[in-house]
Design an enzyme around this catalytic site. Structure first.
Site, PDB file in Angstrom:
ATOM      1  N   GLY A  53     -17.718 -77.122 -12.967  1.00 46.91           N
ATOM      2  CA  GLY A  53     -16.425 -76.908 -13.614  1.00 46.91           C
ATOM      3  C   GLY A  53     -16.219 -75.473 -14.071  1.00 46.91           C
ATOM      4  O   GLY A  53     -15.127 -74.914 -13.929  1.00 46.91           O
ATOM      5  N   THR A  54     -17.253 -74.864 -14.608  1.00 46.03           N
ATOM      6  CA  THR A  54     -17.119 -73.489 -15.110  1.00 46.03           C
ATOM      7  C   THR A  54     -16.763 -72.540 -13.974  1.00 46.03           C
ATOM      8  O   THR A  54     -15.845 -71.722 -14.093  1.00 46.03           O
ATOM      9  CB  THR A  54     -18.432 -73.050 -15.798  1.00 46.03           C
ATOM     10  OG1 THR A  54     -18.681 -73.940 -16.891  1.00 46.03           O
ATOM     11  CG2 THR A  54     -18.349 -71.626 -16.297  1.00 46.03           C
ATOM     12  N   ASN A  84     -11.819 -82.502 -23.492  1.00 42.63           N
ATOM     13  CA  ASN A  84     -13.203 -82.979 -23.579  1.00 42.63           C
ATOM     14  C   ASN A  84     -13.572 -83.499 -24.965  1.00 42.63           C
ATOM     15  O   ASN A  84     -14.423 -84.364 -25.100  1.00 42.63           O
ATOM     16  CB  ASN A  84     -14.175 -81.865 -23.169  1.00 42.63           C
ATOM     17  CG  ASN A  84     -13.816 -80.510 -23.731  1.00 42.63           C
ATOM     18  OD1 ASN A  84     -12.689 -80.043 -23.571  1.00 42.63           O
ATOM     19  ND2 ASN A  84     -14.744 -79.871 -24.392  1.00 42.63           N
ATOM     20  N   GLN A  90     -12.495 -83.500 -17.134  1.00 40.00           N
ATOM     21  CA  GLN A  90     -12.713 -84.702 -17.955  1.00 40.00           C
ATOM     22  C   GLN A  90     -11.823 -85.882 -17.564  1.00 40.00           C
ATOM     23  O   GLN A  90     -11.887 -86.929 -18.208  1.00 40.00           O
ATOM     24  CB  GLN A  90     -12.502 -84.377 -19.439  1.00 40.00           C
ATOM     25  CG  GLN A  90     -13.571 -83.463 -20.025  1.00 40.00           C
ATOM     26  CD  GLN A  90     -14.944 -84.118 -20.163  1.00 40.00           C
ATOM     27  OE1 GLN A  90     -15.091 -85.335 -20.014  1.00 40.00           O
ATOM     28  NE2 GLN A  90     -15.956 -83.322 -20.459  1.00 40.00           N
ATOM     29  N   SER A 110     -15.775 -81.443 -11.703  1.00 37.87           N
ATOM     30  CA  SER A 110     -17.218 -81.227 -11.849  1.00 37.87           C
ATOM     31  C   SER A 110     -17.954 -82.548 -11.655  1.00 37.87           C
ATOM     32  O   SER A 110     -17.644 -83.538 -12.330  1.00 37.87           O
ATOM     33  CB  SER A 110     -17.498 -80.663 -13.244  1.00 37.87           C
ATOM     34  OG  SER A 110     -18.886 -80.530 -13.443  1.00 37.87           O
ATOM     35  N   ALA A 111     -18.953 -82.551 -10.746  1.00 42.82           N
ATOM     36  CA  ALA A 111     -19.599 -83.815 -10.359  1.00 42.82           C
ATOM     37  C   ALA A 111     -20.356 -84.494 -11.500  1.00 42.82           C
ATOM     38  O   ALA A 111     -20.376 -85.720 -11.589  1.00 42.82           O
ATOM     39  CB  ALA A 111     -20.566 -83.559  -9.200  1.00 42.82           C
ATOM     40  N   HIS A 112     -20.964 -83.694 -12.402  1.00 44.13           N
ATOM     41  CA  HIS A 112     -21.830 -84.339 -13.405  1.00 44.13           C
ATOM     42  C   HIS A 112     -21.047 -85.067 -14.490  1.00 44.13           C
ATOM     43  O   HIS A 112     -21.632 -85.727 -15.342  1.00 44.13           O
ATOM     44  CB  HIS A 112     -22.836 -83.349 -14.003  1.00 44.13           C
ATOM     45  CG  HIS A 112     -22.297 -82.370 -15.001  1.00 44.13           C
ATOM     46  ND1 HIS A 112     -22.536 -82.502 -16.343  1.00 44.13           N
ATOM     47  CD2 HIS A 112     -21.567 -81.242 -14.853  1.00 44.13           C
ATOM     48  CE1 HIS A 112     -21.972 -81.483 -16.992  1.00 44.13           C
ATOM     49  NE2 HIS A 112     -21.383 -80.705 -16.098  1.00 44.13           N
ATOM     50  N   CYS A 114     -21.230 -77.158 -25.637  1.00 41.36           N
ATOM     51  CA  CYS A 114     -21.574 -75.745 -25.757  1.00 41.36           C
ATOM     52  C   CYS A 114     -21.674 -75.329 -27.215  1.00 41.36           C
ATOM     53  O   CYS A 114     -22.372 -74.391 -27.541  1.00 41.36           O
ATOM     54  CB  CYS A 114     -20.521 -74.881 -25.072  1.00 41.36           C
ATOM     55  SG  CYS A 114     -19.952 -75.569 -23.542  1.00 41.36           S
TER      56      CYS A 114
HETATM   57  C1  LIG Z   1     -12.846 -79.700 -19.765  1.00 38.77           C
HETATM   58  C2  LIG Z   1     -14.057 -79.039 -19.218  1.00 38.77           C
HETATM   59  N1  LIG Z   1     -13.928 -77.999 -18.398  1.00 38.77           N
HETATM   60  C3  LIG Z   1     -14.988 -77.372 -17.863  1.00 38.77           C
HETATM   61  C4  LIG Z   1     -16.259 -77.771 -18.160  1.00 38.77           C
HETATM   62  C5  LIG Z   1     -17.418 -77.058 -17.539  1.00 38.77           C
HETATM   63  O1  LIG Z   1     -17.957 -77.825 -16.492  1.00 38.77           O
HETATM   64  P1  LIG Z   1     -19.463 -77.577 -15.965  1.00 38.77           P
HETATM   65  O2  LIG Z   1     -20.367 -78.149 -17.013  1.00 38.77           O
HETATM   66  O3  LIG Z   1     -19.540 -78.334 -14.679  1.00 38.77           O
HETATM   67  O4  LIG Z   1     -19.623 -76.118 -15.783  1.00 38.77           O
HETATM   68  C6  LIG Z   1     -16.460 -78.852 -19.030  1.00 38.77           C
HETATM   69  C7  LIG Z   1     -17.830 -79.274 -19.420  1.00 38.77           C
HETATM   70  O5  LIG Z   1     -18.046 -79.793 -20.495  1.00 38.77           O
HETATM   71  C8  LIG Z   1     -15.326 -79.508 -19.569  1.00 38.77           C
HETATM   72  O6  LIG Z   1     -15.447 -80.550 -20.390  1.00 38.77           O
END
Ligand SMILES: Cc1ncc(COP(=O)(O)O)c(C=O)c1O
Length: 395
Positions: A75-76, A156, A184, A204-206, A330
């Protein structure tokens, strides 16, 4: 923690355990289809066909065309790629303004800051007290030089769902691109890129029982983008680097499972979440739910506990084997108040006395029972230790 007690994992928004089918395919592909998907020989072509299948499954999950899906490291990276890639492509046109909601994930907010250091004008749209961005608030902020509007689909921390289709329409009326961080929402509720009317979507897969470190950016065909990772010709020149084929295969299976089970799981997990939420609200005085009561993903509840430091409650629960979160993963380990609850207009103490419970695939009634058995006593104990009076609703 007493060893006879079960461990409870209610932190699915931080990450999910992989589905058994996902673990199987990751192991199998790592062993049997280890080739580099760019190689022309048999081994490479086998890996490529694994990726093609996964690409179709991920595309189907969001009603996209497979050719529009670019695999990323999660996702990042997808958020960075969406904003930086579109910014690089649009900068020569003179558009240098970016709008996002005040409750975006740090992956978006810190990318905005990076673009601001490069001379971009950035605007954060305020949310209402339930965490929703109303189209009326976005409209006056759009300008002739607005290049991109980025609004997350589901938040999230509180689970609130934004009216993306309406917001996208406004962005398009002013000639801006619309990006949605759907990290999310994908896998939890139906996500249809065509119905949302957007240009870019991060997933994001996880977050939906797939492997960590893999995700995708959906780029609507014809959208002007520059690559962020430059190198070889991978992903049709859109994202360089040898693909993580086993993880991508795992994401494909996770996408297929999510699509097949979504309707049933939304009901099952929603019932568990509602029972947990009602149970907490009725058995613990001085509690309140944060977020929109209806426009919300079914697995998440965020609850304020009057006169309790959320971090202390989180630790007390962890000692009982119960894993929850104070907000985004985070920020755990710090006492930073939640930027999401702050943006919703809550007074400082309420931004620091809220816990997020997020459920998912392996959540059970027994886990809900266990939390409802343990939590009221812990809150009572912590309140006994707190002297300063606080209230949930006012500053
Ligand atoms: C809304 C949202 N965007 C982006 C991310 C980042 O995703 P990744 O952990 O796959 O980098 C998260 C992860 O918590 C998220 O909740």
């Amino acid at each position: 923690m007493n060893d006879s007690h079960m461990r409870v994992y209610f932190d699915y928004n931080a990450t999910t355990p992989s589905a058994p089918e996902v673990l199987d395919v990751v192991a199998r592909v790592s062993r049997d289809q280890f080739g580099n998907a760019s190689s022309v020989h048999h081994f490479g072509q086998q890996a490529k066909s694994v990726m093609d299948e996964a690409r179709s499954s991920v595309a189907a999950l969001v009603n996209a065309d497979p050719s529009e899906v670019v695999f990323t490291s999660g996702g990042t990276e997808s958020d960075n790629f969406a904003l930086r890639g579109a910014a690089d492509a649009l900068e020569p046109s003179g558009r240098r303004h970016l709008i996002a909601s005040a409750i975006e994930h740090e992956a978006v907010l810190n990318t905005l800051k990076a673009l601001a250091r490069r001379g971009w004008r950035t605007t954060l749209v305020p949310v209402d007290h339930t965490g929703v961005v109303s189209p009326e608030r976005l409209r006056p902020l759009l300008a002739d030089d607005t290049a991109i509007v980025s609004m997350m689909h589901a938040n999230n921390e509180i689970g609130t769902i934004q009216p993306i289709a309406e917001l996208a329409q406004l962005a398009h009326e002013r000639g801006a691109l619309m990006h949605t961080d759907a990290v999310q929402s994908v896998g939890k509720i139906p996500v249809d890129v065509r119905a949302l009317g957007i240009d870019l979507l991060s997933l994001s897969a996880h977050k939906f029982n797939g492997p960590k470190g893999t995700g995708a950016l959906w780029i609507k065909r014809g959208t002007r983008m520059q690559p962020v990772l430059t190198g070889g010709k991978h992903e049709r020149n859109r994202r360089a680097g040898t693909e993580n084929v086993p993880a991508i295969a795992g994401m494909g299976i996770a996408a297929r499972l999510a699509l097949g089970k979504m309707a049933g799981e939304a009901v099952r997990v929603g019932r568990l979440r509602d029972r947990l939420e009602t149970g907490i609200l009725t058995s613990v005085p001085g509690t309140a739910v944060n977020g929109d009561p209806s426009a919300r993903v079914p697995n998440t509840t965020n609850i304020s506990f009057e006169r309790v430091e959320a971090e202390s409650l989180l630790i007390a629960l962890d000692l009982e084997g119960i894993a929850v979160s104070t907000g985004s993963a985070c920020s755990s380990g710090t006492l930073e108040p939640s930027h999401v609850l702050r943006a919703m207009g809550f007074p400082p103490h309420r931004t620091q006395n809220s816990l997020r419970f997020s459920l998912g695939m392996f959540s059970t009634d027994a886990e809900v029972d266990r939390v409802l058995e343990v939590l009221p006593k812990l809150v009572e104990k912590l309140r006994g230790l707190t002297r300063k009076p606080q209230t949930v609703g006012s500053s």
